[in-house]
Design an enzyme around this catalytic site. Structure first.
Site, PDB file in Angstrom:
ATOM      1  N   ASP A 104      39.011  35.963  26.855  1.00 51.51           N
ATOM      2  CA  ASP A 104      38.189  35.269  25.824  1.00 51.51           C
ATOM      3  C   ASP A 104      39.092  34.496  24.964  1.00 51.51           C
ATOM      4  OD1 ASP A 104      39.698  36.936  24.252  1.00 51.51           O
ATOM      5  OD2 ASP A 104      37.875  38.153  23.440  1.00 51.51           O
ATOM      6  N   CYS A 110      41.749  40.145  26.597  1.00 47.49           N
ATOM      7  CA  CYS A 110      41.211  39.529  25.266  1.00 47.49           C
ATOM      8  C   CYS A 110      42.289  39.938  24.374  1.00 47.49           C
ATOM      9  CB  CYS A 110      39.820  40.201  25.329  1.00 47.49           C
ATOM     10  SG  CYS A 110      39.903  42.215  25.404  1.00 47.49           S
ATOM     11  N   GLY A 111      41.816  40.228  23.140  1.00 51.67           N
ATOM     12  CA  GLY A 111      42.735  40.462  22.054  1.00 51.67           C
ATOM     13  C   GLY A 111      43.581  41.675  22.275  1.00 51.67           C
ATOM     14  N   THR A 112      42.739  42.762  22.392  1.00 52.10           N
ATOM     15  CA  THR A 112      43.358  44.064  22.652  1.00 52.10           C
ATOM     16  C   THR A 112      43.655  44.752  24.023  1.00 52.10           C
ATOM     17  OG1 THR A 112      41.381  45.077  22.510  1.00 52.10           O
ATOM     18  CG2 THR A 112      42.652  44.982  20.548  1.00 52.10           C
ATOM     19  N   GLY A 115      38.046  45.456  25.084  1.00 56.21           N
ATOM     20  CA  GLY A 115      36.683  45.094  25.418  1.00 56.21           C
ATOM     21  C   GLY A 115      36.414  44.605  26.924  1.00 56.21           C
ATOM     22  N   HIS A 142      48.372  55.103  42.242  1.00 55.16           N
ATOM     23  CA  HIS A 142      47.506  56.391  42.254  1.00 55.16           C
ATOM     24  C   HIS A 142      45.925  56.096  42.114  1.00 55.16           C
ATOM     25  CE1 HIS A 142      50.965  59.477  41.024  1.00 55.16           C
ATOM     26  NE2 HIS A 142      51.159  58.345  42.008  1.00 55.16           N
ATOM     27  N   ARG A 149      46.950  40.328  21.866  1.00 54.33           N
ATOM     28  CA  ARG A 149      47.653  40.519  20.361  1.00 54.33           C
ATOM     29  C   ARG A 149      48.212  41.569  20.413  1.00 54.33           C
ATOM     30  NH1 ARG A 149      41.354  39.885  17.949  1.00 54.33           N
ATOM     31  NH2 ARG A 149      41.537  37.399  17.642  1.00 54.33           N
ATOM     32  N   ARG A 153      46.484  62.247  48.727  1.00 50.29           N
ATOM     33  CA  ARG A 153      45.824  62.796  47.921  1.00 50.29           C
ATOM     34  C   ARG A 153      45.080  61.817  46.631  1.00 50.29           C
ATOM     35  NH1 ARG A 153      50.999  62.760  46.035  1.00 50.29           N
ATOM     36  NH2 ARG A 153      51.248  62.790  43.882  1.00 50.29           N
ATOM     37  N   HIS A 154      45.605  60.842  46.614  1.00 52.69           N
ATOM     38  CA  HIS A 154      44.784  60.076  45.621  1.00 52.69           C
ATOM     39  C   HIS A 154      43.710  59.312  46.221  1.00 52.69           C
ATOM     40  CE1 HIS A 154      48.530  60.620  43.317  1.00 52.69           C
ATOM     41  NE2 HIS A 154      49.257  60.087  44.338  1.00 52.69           N
TER      42      HIS A 154
HETATM   43  C1  RB5 Z   1      37.674  39.120  19.771  1.00 51.02           C
HETATM   44  O1  RB5 Z   1      38.038  39.092  18.315  1.00 51.02           O
HETATM   45  C2  RB5 Z   1      38.318  40.586  20.042  1.00 51.02           C
HETATM   46  O2  RB5 Z   1      37.499  41.550  19.499  1.00 51.02           O
HETATM   47  C3  RB5 Z   1      38.494  40.586  21.435  1.00 51.02           C
HETATM   48  O3  RB5 Z   1      39.241  39.705  22.028  1.00 51.02           O
HETATM   49  C4  RB5 Z   1      38.911  42.019  22.119  1.00 51.02           C
HETATM   50  O4  RB5 Z   1      39.968  42.466  21.420  1.00 51.02           O
HETATM   51  C5  RB5 Z   1      37.757  43.134  22.087  1.00 51.02           C
HETATM   52  O5  RB5 Z   1      38.161  44.155  22.873  1.00 51.02           O
END
Ligand code: RB5
Length: 148
Positions: free
Chosen positions: A9, A66-68, A71, A99, A110, A133-134
């Site tokens: 994103d 994405c940022g984290t 999502g 595994h 981020r 096993r996996h």
């Molecule tokens: C976008 O602001 C942020 O919410 C998205 O990139 C992501 O981190 C969501 O999980």
């Protein structure tokens, strides 16, 4: 070498650009499924571009940013056949392939810097599913998917 589908994103756009160059440098075929510019977009729309490419075997593996990374991972893991691993370390990336037979790597721009993200990507692409096993456990994931 493999075909890698990648998407992000807006919050993962810069890292996607960096990883596309890295993948090309490594000799992989890259399907950059967007976005083409860093305008605000919704991560589920791009997560499914990559999951569909992997499921249709247009790509061997997928990368979603994405940022984290959350999502993308949550969305990708809703799709049957997808085992998406949100990785912060090379160890997690390697084990997710060995595994869990992960077929999509999720990263958070981020959270994870470019240098580490490249090492995580290399660890993910350099590892293979160990089976044994996996395999029985991954088959149980498939059964969970089929029943719910
Ligand atoms: C976008 O602001 C942020 O919410 C998205 O990139 C992501 O981190 C969501 O999980």
């Amino acid at each position: 070498m493999s075909t890698i589908a990648i998407a992000s994103d807006h919050a993962g756009f810069a890292l996607k650009t960096e990883l596309v160059l890295e993948l090309e440098k490594q000799g992989h075929t890259v399907a950059d499924l967007g976005p083409g510019e860093p305008n605000s977009v919704d991560y589920p729309d791009y997560a499914t571009k990559v999951t569909d490419a992997v499921n249709a075997r247009r790509a061997d593996l997928g990368v979603l940013i994405c940022g984290t990374g959350m999502g993308m991972a949550i969305t990708a893991n809703k799709v049957h056949g997808i085992r998406a691993a949100l990785c912060r370390t090379e160890y997690e990336a390697r084990l997710s392939r060995q595994h869990n037979d992960a077929n999509v790597l999720c990263l958070g721009q981020r959270v994870t810097g470019g240098g580490l993200a490249i090492e995580i990507l290399k660890a993910f692409l350099g590892a293979s599913f160990e089976g044994g096993r996996h395999a029985a456990r991954v088959e149980k994931i498939r059964l969970v998917e089929a029943k719910r």
